[in-house]
Design a protein around this motif. Structure first.
Motif, mmCIF file in Angstrom:
data_model
loop_
_atom_site.group_PDB
_atom_site.id
_atom_site.type_symbol
_atom_site.label_atom_id
_atom_site.label_comp_id
_atom_site.label_asym_id
_atom_site.label_seq_id
_atom_site.Cartn_x
_atom_site.Cartn_y
_atom_site.Cartn_z
ATOM 1 N N UNK A 1 5.778 8.217 7.269
ATOM 2 C CA UNK A 1 4.865 8.025 6.146
ATOM 3 C C UNK A 1 5.361 6.914 5.230
ATOM 4 N N UNK A 2 6.660 6.843 5.046
ATOM 5 C CA UNK A 2 7.239 5.861 4.127
ATOM 6 C C UNK A 2 7.631 4.555 4.811
ATOM 7 N N UNK A 3 7.417 4.463 6.100
ATOM 8 C CA UNK A 3 7.823 3.257 6.819
ATOM 9 C C UNK A 3 6.841 2.124 6.571
ATOM 10 N N UNK A 4 7.267 0.933 6.914
ATOM 11 C CA UNK A 4 6.409 -0.251 6.793
ATOM 12 C C UNK A 4 5.864 -0.675 8.149
ATOM 13 N N UNK A 5 6.018 0.190 9.131
ATOM 14 C CA UNK A 5 5.588 -0.127 10.492
ATOM 15 C C UNK A 5 4.078 -0.362 10.527
ATOM 16 N N UNK A 6 3.666 -1.438 11.162
ATOM 17 C CA UNK A 6 2.231 -1.752 11.223
ATOM 18 C C UNK A 6 1.467 -0.727 12.058
ATOM 19 N N UNK A 7 2.181 0.031 12.874
ATOM 20 C CA UNK A 7 1.552 1.079 13.684
ATOM 21 C C UNK A 7 1.705 2.450 13.048
ATOM 22 N N UNK A 8 2.007 2.474 11.755
ATOM 23 C CA UNK A 8 2.278 3.727 11.069
ATOM 24 C C UNK A 8 1.153 4.750 11.248
ATOM 25 N N UNK B 1 6.656 9.049 -7.951
ATOM 26 C CA UNK B 1 6.257 8.948 -6.543
ATOM 27 C C UNK B 1 4.815 8.463 -6.490
ATOM 28 N N UNK B 2 4.501 7.664 -5.506
ATOM 29 C CA UNK B 2 3.113 7.268 -5.334
ATOM 30 C C UNK B 2 2.228 8.507 -5.243
ATOM 31 N N UNK B 3 1.033 8.379 -5.761
ATOM 32 C CA UNK B 3 0.147 9.536 -5.837
ATOM 33 C C UNK B 3 -0.161 10.105 -4.465
ATOM 34 N N UNK B 4 -0.319 9.272 -3.472
ATOM 35 C CA UNK B 4 -0.645 9.730 -2.130
ATOM 36 C C UNK B 4 0.467 9.346 -1.163
ATOM 37 N N UNK B 5 0.726 10.233 -0.200
ATOM 38 C CA UNK B 5 1.655 9.923 0.877
ATOM 39 C C UNK B 5 0.943 9.101 1.943
ATOM 40 N N UNK B 6 -0.037 9.735 2.559
ATOM 41 C CA UNK B 6 -0.664 9.158 3.752
ATOM 42 C C UNK B 6 -2.107 9.626 3.834
ATOM 43 N N UNK B 7 -2.983 8.704 4.183
ATOM 44 C CA UNK B 7 -4.379 9.068 4.363
ATOM 45 C C UNK B 7 -4.990 8.196 5.456
ATOM 46 N N UNK B 8 -5.736 8.855 6.345
ATOM 47 C CA UNK B 8 -6.582 8.108 7.262
ATOM 48 C C UNK B 8 -7.855 8.911 7.462
ATOM 49 N N UNK C 1 -0.227 10.586 16.125
ATOM 50 C CA UNK C 1 0.390 11.076 17.353
ATOM 51 C C UNK C 1 1.419 12.165 17.046
ATOM 52 N N UNK C 2 2.269 11.934 16.039
ATOM 53 C CA UNK C 2 3.327 12.880 15.710
ATOM 54 C C UNK C 2 2.773 14.188 15.163
ATOM 55 N N UNK C 3 1.682 14.128 14.380
ATOM 56 C CA UNK C 3 1.070 15.355 13.878
ATOM 57 C C UNK C 3 0.479 16.159 15.040
ATOM 58 N N UNK C 4 -0.183 15.489 15.969
ATOM 59 C CA UNK C 4 -0.708 16.185 17.138
ATOM 60 C C UNK C 4 0.398 16.832 17.952
ATOM 61 N N UNK C 5 1.506 16.118 18.105
ATOM 62 C CA UNK C 5 2.645 16.663 18.841
ATOM 63 C C UNK C 5 3.240 17.859 18.118
ATOM 64 N N UNK C 6 3.328 17.780 16.792
ATOM 65 C CA UNK C 6 3.857 18.903 16.010
ATOM 66 C C UNK C 6 3.012 20.153 16.214
#
Length: 326
Positions: free
Chosen positions: A172-179, A35-42, A185-190
């Protein structure tokens, strides 16, 4: 629902996990996908799968951590309290919590959401004081000079919340340019959805005695807003009135009367939106005996009269009756 390919990636081994397993001669992996070392970072959020097969020693963070058990379970000790999370459950730790984590097994898949306090701060600014306890705990989670606080959300059977988390993982795994925007947004909603379920969860906002008193007063107002009295709750807590007033002001920035008024106004708004009770009945139901005073404070708060508010809102049928709610 989680995409099947994403599921495969979640249960795959990271390089670190393979390194740990190679030290165990009895282990024979059935596959060695990496698996890639990181999932998601901003700037404000970092999401990563927790490394399995190794204990994590006692530590704390400068960030807020949201721990989700995708499958299996997780055991850890937080501020001296042993916590076991089952599949689908979520633990929220503030930046002052100290915890140590038992090694996850192969079947335990745990996702860590690492969140900068500034992100939570933005959420706080959007809240509308709909729940006094929620407001207090949210402020405490993001507070300064606090003790380690945590909330264990036992939401494994809440399908709506589970779908919210799975949407984030899929994204996280999508290729969406608005990822990046969508994940934020989804984390805030969660987080807002979790706080809506807070009363059915275990929360530990502080071991500080005065903070515990403040929370008890807020709970009292929330449950007894129709006839709440500073003297009554002060007597129940065996504390003088002035002390209860002072600690409320310290931890909420508001007096007992201000908090009680906000709760009554909040209740009036609900009744105006979702019932056809007369305005006088609504005023009485909120606990106000002086209707003219309530008219005045309502207009000061919302810049319209109570009648204008009702005339301007779209009538929405309540999802349940007033009787069933109580």
């Amino acid at each position: 629902m989680l995409d099947a390919q994403v599921h495969d990636k979640l249960i795959s081994y990271t390089d670190k996990e393979l390194e740990l397993l190679e030290r165990n001669p009895d282990f024979k992996p059935t596959f060695t996908k990496r698996l890639k070392k990181e999932f998601f970072r901003d700037e404000h959020i970092f999401i990563v799968k927790q490394t399995r097969f190794i204990d994590i020693p006692l530590h704390s963070h400068e960030y807020i951590e949201l721990v989700y058990v995708y499958q299996g379970k997780m055991r850890q000790v937080v501020n001296g309290k042993t916590i076991e999370q089952n599949q689908g459950e979520i633990l929220l730790l503030n930046q002052f919590a100290q915890h140590e984590v038992e090694a996850a097994t192969e079947d335990d898949i745990i996702i860590n959401f690492i969140i900068e306090p500034e992100f939570i701060g933005r959420l706080i600014s959007l809240f509308d004081n709909e729940n006094l306890i929620t407001e207090f705990i949210l402020a405490s989670i993001n507070g300064k000079n606090r003790l380690g606080e945590h909330i264990h959300f036992k939401v494994g059977n809440c399908e709506e919340l589970q779908q919210s988390v799975l949407k984030i993982i899929n994204e996280i795994y999508s290729e969406n340019i608005l990822r990046q925007m969508r994940v934020n947004f989804l984390v805030g909603l969660l987080i807002t959805e979790l706080l809506a379920n807070i009363e059915s969860s275990d929360y530990y906002v502080s071991v500080n005695y005065t903070e515990s008193l403040a929370l008890m007063v807020l709970k009292y107002i929330d449950e007894n807003y129709q006839n709440a009295s500073l003297k009554v709750i002060s007597d129940q807590l065996n504390q003088p009135n002035y002390k209860v007033s002072r600690l409320l002001k310290k931890f909420t920035g508001k007096t007992f009367s201000e908090i009680l008024l906000e709760k009554r106004l909040e209740r009036a708004i609900y009744l105006l939106k979702y019932t056809d009770y007369s305005i006088i009945d609504i005023i009485n139901m909120t606990g106000y005996e002086n209707a003219s005073h309530f008219y005045r404070v309502f207009k000061e708060k919302y810049n319209v009269s109570i009648k204008e508010y009702r005339d301007n809102i779209r009538f929405v049928k309540a999802p349940y009756s007033i009787e069933s709610e109580d």
